[in-house]
Design a protein around this motif. Structure first.
Motif, short mmCIF file in Angstrom:
data_model
loop_
_atom_site.label_atom_id
_atom_site.label_comp_id
_atom_site.label_asym_id
_atom_site.label_seq_id
_atom_site.Cartn_x
_atom_site.Cartn_y
_atom_site.Cartn_z
N GLY A 6 27.46 56.03 40.44
CA GLY A 6 26.58 54.91 40.12
C GLY A 6 27.29 53.66 39.65
N ILE A 7 28.60 53.57 39.92
CA ILE A 7 29.38 52.40 39.52
C ILE A 7 29.54 51.50 40.74
CG2 ILE A 7 31.59 51.56 38.66
CD1 ILE A 7 31.89 54.30 37.25
N MET A 8 29.02 50.28 40.64
CA MET A 8 29.12 49.33 41.74
C MET A 8 30.23 48.32 41.44
SD MET A 8 27.07 50.76 43.46
CE MET A 8 26.10 50.25 44.79
N VAL A 9 31.14 48.15 42.37
CA VAL A 9 32.25 47.23 42.21
C VAL A 9 31.93 45.98 43.04
CG1 VAL A 9 34.72 46.88 42.56
CG2 VAL A 9 33.86 49.14 41.93
N PRO A 10 31.97 44.80 42.44
CA PRO A 10 31.66 43.58 43.19
C PRO A 10 32.62 43.40 44.36
CG PRO A 10 32.00 43.09 40.85
CD PRO A 10 32.32 44.53 41.06
N SER A 11 32.08 42.95 45.49
CA SER A 11 32.91 42.79 46.68
C SER A 11 33.91 41.65 46.55
CB SER A 11 32.02 42.55 47.90
OG SER A 11 31.30 41.37 47.73
N SER A 12 33.69 40.73 45.63
CA SER A 12 34.62 39.61 45.48
C SER A 12 35.72 39.90 44.46
CB SER A 12 33.86 38.36 45.06
OG SER A 12 33.31 38.55 43.78
N ALA A 13 35.75 41.10 43.94
CA ALA A 13 36.77 41.43 42.94
C ALA A 13 38.16 41.18 43.52
CB ALA A 13 36.63 42.88 42.51
N GLY A 14 38.96 40.50 42.77
CA GLY A 14 40.33 40.24 43.21
C GLY A 14 40.48 38.98 44.06
N MET A 15 39.38 38.32 44.41
CA MET A 15 39.48 37.11 45.22
C MET A 15 39.95 35.95 44.34
SD MET A 15 36.62 35.18 47.47
CE MET A 15 37.09 35.21 49.17
N VAL A 16 40.93 35.24 44.81
CA VAL A 16 41.46 34.09 44.10
C VAL A 16 40.43 32.97 44.15
CG1 VAL A 16 43.33 32.39 44.09
CG2 VAL A 16 43.80 34.75 44.71
N LEU A 17 40.16 32.35 43.02
CA LEU A 17 39.14 31.31 42.92
C LEU A 17 39.39 30.18 43.92
CD1 LEU A 17 36.58 30.38 41.45
CD2 LEU A 17 38.06 29.29 39.76
N ALA A 18 40.64 29.82 44.11
CA ALA A 18 40.98 28.72 45.02
C ALA A 18 40.63 29.02 46.47
CB ALA A 18 42.47 28.40 44.90
N GLN A 19 40.39 30.28 46.80
CA GLN A 19 40.08 30.66 48.18
C GLN A 19 38.58 30.81 48.42
OE1 GLN A 19 42.38 34.21 48.72
NE2 GLN A 19 44.30 33.08 48.94
N THR A 20 37.77 30.53 47.43
CA THR A 20 36.33 30.65 47.58
C THR A 20 35.77 29.45 48.34
OG1 THR A 20 35.85 29.56 45.50
CG2 THR A 20 36.15 31.96 45.43
N LYS A 21 34.56 29.60 48.88
CA LYS A 21 33.92 28.49 49.60
C LYS A 21 33.74 27.27 48.71
CE LYS A 21 31.08 30.75 53.07
NZ LYS A 21 29.69 30.99 53.52
N ALA A 22 33.33 27.51 47.48
CA ALA A 22 33.09 26.39 46.56
C ALA A 22 34.38 25.62 46.29
CB ALA A 22 32.49 26.89 45.25
N ALA A 23 35.47 26.32 46.05
CA ALA A 23 36.75 25.66 45.79
C ALA A 23 37.25 24.94 47.03
CB ALA A 23 37.78 26.68 45.31
N GLN A 24 37.07 25.54 48.19
CA GLN A 24 37.48 24.87 49.42
C GLN A 24 36.71 23.58 49.62
OE1 GLN A 24 36.83 27.96 52.30
NE2 GLN A 24 38.76 28.98 51.86
N PHE A 25 35.41 23.61 49.34
CA PHE A 25 34.59 22.40 49.45
C PHE A 25 35.09 21.31 48.51
CE2 PHE A 25 30.83 20.01 47.89
CZ PHE A 25 30.54 19.31 49.05
N LEU A 26 35.35 21.67 47.27
CA LEU A 26 35.85 20.69 46.29
C LEU A 26 37.20 20.13 46.71
CD1 LEU A 26 34.75 22.57 43.06
CD2 LEU A 26 33.90 20.34 43.82
N ARG A 27 38.06 20.98 47.24
CA ARG A 27 39.37 20.52 47.70
C ARG A 27 39.24 19.58 48.90
NH1 ARG A 27 41.67 24.95 47.37
NH2 ARG A 27 41.16 25.76 49.41
N LEU A 28 38.39 19.92 49.87
CA LEU A 28 38.18 19.06 51.04
C LEU A 28 37.61 17.71 50.64
CD1 LEU A 28 36.69 21.68 53.54
CD2 LEU A 28 38.90 20.51 53.76
N LEU A 29 36.72 17.72 49.67
CA LEU A 29 36.12 16.49 49.17
C LEU A 29 37.19 15.58 48.55
CD1 LEU A 29 32.71 16.50 47.41
CD2 LEU A 29 34.48 14.99 46.62
N ALA A 30 38.04 16.16 47.72
CA ALA A 30 39.12 15.38 47.08
C ALA A 30 40.13 14.89 48.11
CB ALA A 30 39.81 16.23 46.02
#
Length: 181
Positions: A6-30
């Protein structure tokens, strides 16, 4: 394997923040801002799924495809960079609708950053303007602030909050800021 207990592990565990869609959007904007909206940077930004300019995504993409075909990729007098006002001038020669789109869906949301482009400013001021522009550009007409949604968005929001609080001592220009972010 852990689900059996019954232990659920998030699928994004271990993902580097800079590689997320939100971070990519912010980087492209800048990067687009720092590069004075070169066609390559502008198209990369506007093709990101978070870039909606306050309208439904499909509509935004259709308008950007028109801009790409008729303003950026035309043979004579094409847009080669030089800022969003220059893009607006080129779009005005094609159609009043495209001119209005550039003004309302690109220039207006980008206004906080456009006001800071010509000089060095403190890091906090640029980050605040960056966040404000990201919020305006990532509104899809229904959901505001797509960039700050979800766990990754909340983490990035915290990062920008920290920069806003403690970044006033550092002076940076547009290209340095884009590299930093």
């Amino acid at each position: 394997e852990l689900s059996r207990w019954g232990i659920m592990v998030p699928s994004s565990a271990g993902m580097v923040l800079a590689q997320t869609k939100a971070a990519q959007f912010l980087r492209l904007l800048a990067e687009a801002w720092a590069d004075d909206f070169s066609p390559r940077r502008l198209l990369a930004l506007t093709q990101h799924p978070y870039c909606c300019g306050g309208m439904e995504r499909a509509q935004f993409r259709d308008h950007m495809r028109q801009i790409e075909r008729q303003v950026i990729r035309q043979r004579e007098d094409s847009y080669q960079g030089g800022g969003l006002v220059r893009l607006q001038e080129k779009a005005a020669k094609i159609s009043p609708g495209l001119e209005k789109f550039v003004k309302e869906r690109l220039i207006d949301p980008y206004q906080p950053l456009l006001q800071l482009h010509d000089a060095e400013h403190n890091l906090a001021r640029i980050a605040n303007a960056h966040a404000e522009a990201a919020e305006a550009l990532s509104h899809d007409g229904i959901t505001p602030n797509l960039v700050w949604q979800g766990r990754d968005g909340h983490r990035l929001s915290g990062l920008f909050d920290g920069i806003s609080r403690y970044g006033s001592a550092a002076e940076v220009d547009a290209s340095s800021y884009a590299t930093l972010i």
